[in-house]
Design a protein around this motif. Structure first.
Motif, PDB file in Angstrom:
ATOM      1  N   VAL A  56       0.872  -1.173   0.000  1.00 14.90           N
ATOM      2  CA  VAL A  56       0.000   0.000   0.000  1.00 14.90           C
ATOM      3  C   VAL A  56       0.907   1.220   0.000  1.00 14.90           C
ATOM      4  CG1 VAL A  56      -1.775   1.287   1.244  1.00 14.90           C
ATOM      5  CG2 VAL A  56      -1.806  -1.228   1.250  1.00 14.90           C
ATOM      6  N   TRP A  67       1.052  -4.754   2.986  1.00 20.37           N
ATOM      7  CA  TRP A  67      -0.249  -5.086   3.552  1.00 20.37           C
ATOM      8  C   TRP A  67      -0.080  -6.364   4.352  1.00 20.37           C
ATOM      9  CZ3 TRP A  67      -4.650  -3.276   4.996  1.00 20.37           C
ATOM     10  CH2 TRP A  67      -5.718  -4.130   5.254  1.00 20.37           C
ATOM     11  N   SER A  73      -8.718  -3.198   7.820  1.00 21.37           N
ATOM     12  CA  SER A  73      -8.975  -2.310   6.690  1.00 21.37           C
ATOM     13  C   SER A  73      -7.758  -1.466   6.355  1.00 21.37           C
ATOM     14  CB  SER A  73     -10.148  -1.371   7.017  1.00 21.37           C
ATOM     15  OG  SER A  73      -9.768  -0.483   8.052  1.00 21.37           O
ATOM     16  N   LEU A  74      -7.858  -0.765   5.234  1.00 19.94           N
ATOM     17  CA  LEU A  74      -6.809   0.173   4.848  1.00 19.94           C
ATOM     18  C   LEU A  74      -6.656   1.283   5.895  1.00 19.94           C
ATOM     19  CD1 LEU A  74      -7.620   0.314   1.055  1.00 19.94           C
ATOM     20  CD2 LEU A  74      -5.443  -0.427   2.051  1.00 19.94           C
ATOM     21  N   LEU A 101      -8.288   6.598  -5.150  1.00 21.77           N
ATOM     22  CA  LEU A 101      -7.546   5.366  -5.373  1.00 21.77           C
ATOM     23  C   LEU A 101      -6.807   5.560  -6.689  1.00 21.77           C
ATOM     24  CD1 LEU A 101      -6.970   2.360  -4.621  1.00 21.77           C
ATOM     25  CD2 LEU A 101      -9.009   1.777  -5.949  1.00 21.77           C
ATOM     26  N   VAL A 106      -9.433  -2.950  -4.763  1.00 21.79           N
ATOM     27  CA  VAL A 106      -9.831  -3.200  -3.376  1.00 21.79           C
ATOM     28  C   VAL A 106     -11.137  -3.985  -3.354  1.00 21.79           C
ATOM     29  CG1 VAL A 106      -8.723  -1.101  -2.516  1.00 21.79           C
ATOM     30  CG2 VAL A 106     -11.145  -1.060  -3.136  1.00 21.79           C
ATOM     31  N   TYR A 108     -14.431  -4.777  -0.271  1.00 23.94           N
ATOM     32  CA  TYR A 108     -14.952  -4.257   0.979  1.00 23.94           C
ATOM     33  C   TYR A 108     -15.223  -5.377   1.978  1.00 23.94           C
ATOM     34  CZ  TYR A 108     -15.126   0.310  -1.099  1.00 23.94           C
ATOM     35  OH  TYR A 108     -14.757   1.496  -1.667  1.00 23.94           O
ATOM     36  N   VAL A 121     -12.146   5.241  -2.876  1.00 21.87           N
ATOM     37  CA  VAL A 121     -12.278   4.109  -1.974  1.00 21.87           C
ATOM     38  C   VAL A 121     -12.619   4.608  -0.580  1.00 21.87           C
ATOM     39  CG1 VAL A 121      -9.808   4.054  -1.437  1.00 21.87           C
ATOM     40  CG2 VAL A 121     -11.167   1.988  -1.141  1.00 21.87           C
ATOM     41  N   ALA A 126     -12.332  -1.085   3.518  1.00 20.70           N
ATOM     42  CA  ALA A 126     -11.780  -1.709   2.318  1.00 20.70           C
ATOM     43  C   ALA A 126     -10.443  -2.375   2.616  1.00 20.70           C
ATOM     44  CB  ALA A 126     -11.594  -0.673   1.220  1.00 20.70           C
ATOM     45  N   ARG A 127     -10.181  -3.446   1.885  1.00 21.16           N
ATOM     46  CA  ARG A 127      -8.894  -4.143   1.920  1.00 21.16           C
ATOM     47  C   ARG A 127      -8.376  -4.229   0.487  1.00 21.16           C
ATOM     48  NH1 ARG A 127     -10.712  -9.300   5.548  1.00 21.16           N
ATOM     49  NH2 ARG A 127     -10.674  -8.263   7.569  1.00 21.16           N
ATOM     50  N   PRO A 128      -7.060  -4.205   0.316  1.00 21.35           N
ATOM     51  CA  PRO A 128      -6.524  -4.317  -1.046  1.00 21.35           C
ATOM     52  C   PRO A 128      -6.546  -5.759  -1.557  1.00 21.35           C
ATOM     53  CG  PRO A 128      -4.728  -4.162   0.523  1.00 21.35           C
ATOM     54  CD  PRO A 128      -6.008  -3.996   1.311  1.00 21.35           C
ATOM     55  N   VAL A 132      -1.876  -1.220  -4.010  1.00 21.48           N
ATOM     56  CA  VAL A 132      -2.688  -0.040  -4.256  1.00 21.48           C
ATOM     57  C   VAL A 132      -1.907   1.232  -3.948  1.00 21.48           C
ATOM     58  CG1 VAL A 132      -4.899  -1.189  -3.824  1.00 21.48           C
ATOM     59  CG2 VAL A 132      -3.733  -0.045  -1.947  1.00 21.48           C
TER      60      VAL A 132
END
Length: 136
Positions: A56, A67, A73-74, A101, A106, A108, A121, A126-128, A132
């Motif tokens: 990330v 990550w 989450s982000l 983004l 990503v 959710y 985003v 959210a997760r990648p 990202v």
């Protein structure tokens, strides 16, 4: 709410069985409540579907961070990396965490009430899926 969940966990209730509501929408498991208790260094680096490490990148600072599998989450990663962010929840309701983004994909963890526009985003939930770049 956080103390109630931690109290249940301290009495032997498995964390993945603790449920709670936050701003009227369930987060499902208690993962977000306990995310700050996880030692970031102990989590394995995550990889994408092709086995490449997921990174990330926070564009404004130039900081690139791997990550970690198991982060909620982000937003969790941004906070752990010392980056300030504007948030009011972790459930995709308020939209205050929406950022651009600039690259990558990503998914959710919690489906936002309303998905952000193309190229944006909600980092709270959210997760990648791939590496990202976020405009943070």
């Amino acid at each position: 709410m956080r103390e109630m969940a931690r109290g249940l966990a301290s009495r032997g209730v498995p964390k993945d069985q603790i449920r709670y509501e936050f701003f009227g929408k369930s987060l499902g498991t208690g993962a977000a409540l306990f995310d700050d208790e996880v030692n970031h260094d102990d989590l394995p680096d995550a990889v994408d579907a092709e086995g490449r490490p997921i990174t990330v990148t926070f564009a404004r600072t130039g900081l690139s961070v791997p990550w970690k599998a198991g982060l909620f989450s982000l937003l969790s990663l941004a906070e752990r990396s010392g980056l300030p962010s504007t948030t009011s929840c972790r459930t995709g309701l308020c939209g205050s965490c929406v950022c651009r983004l600039d690259g990558g994909e990503v998914d959710y963890v919690v489906e936002p009430l309303e998905r952000p526009g193309a190229g944006e985003v909600m980092i709270c939930c959210a997760r990648p899926l791939t590496s990202v770049m976020l405009n943070l």
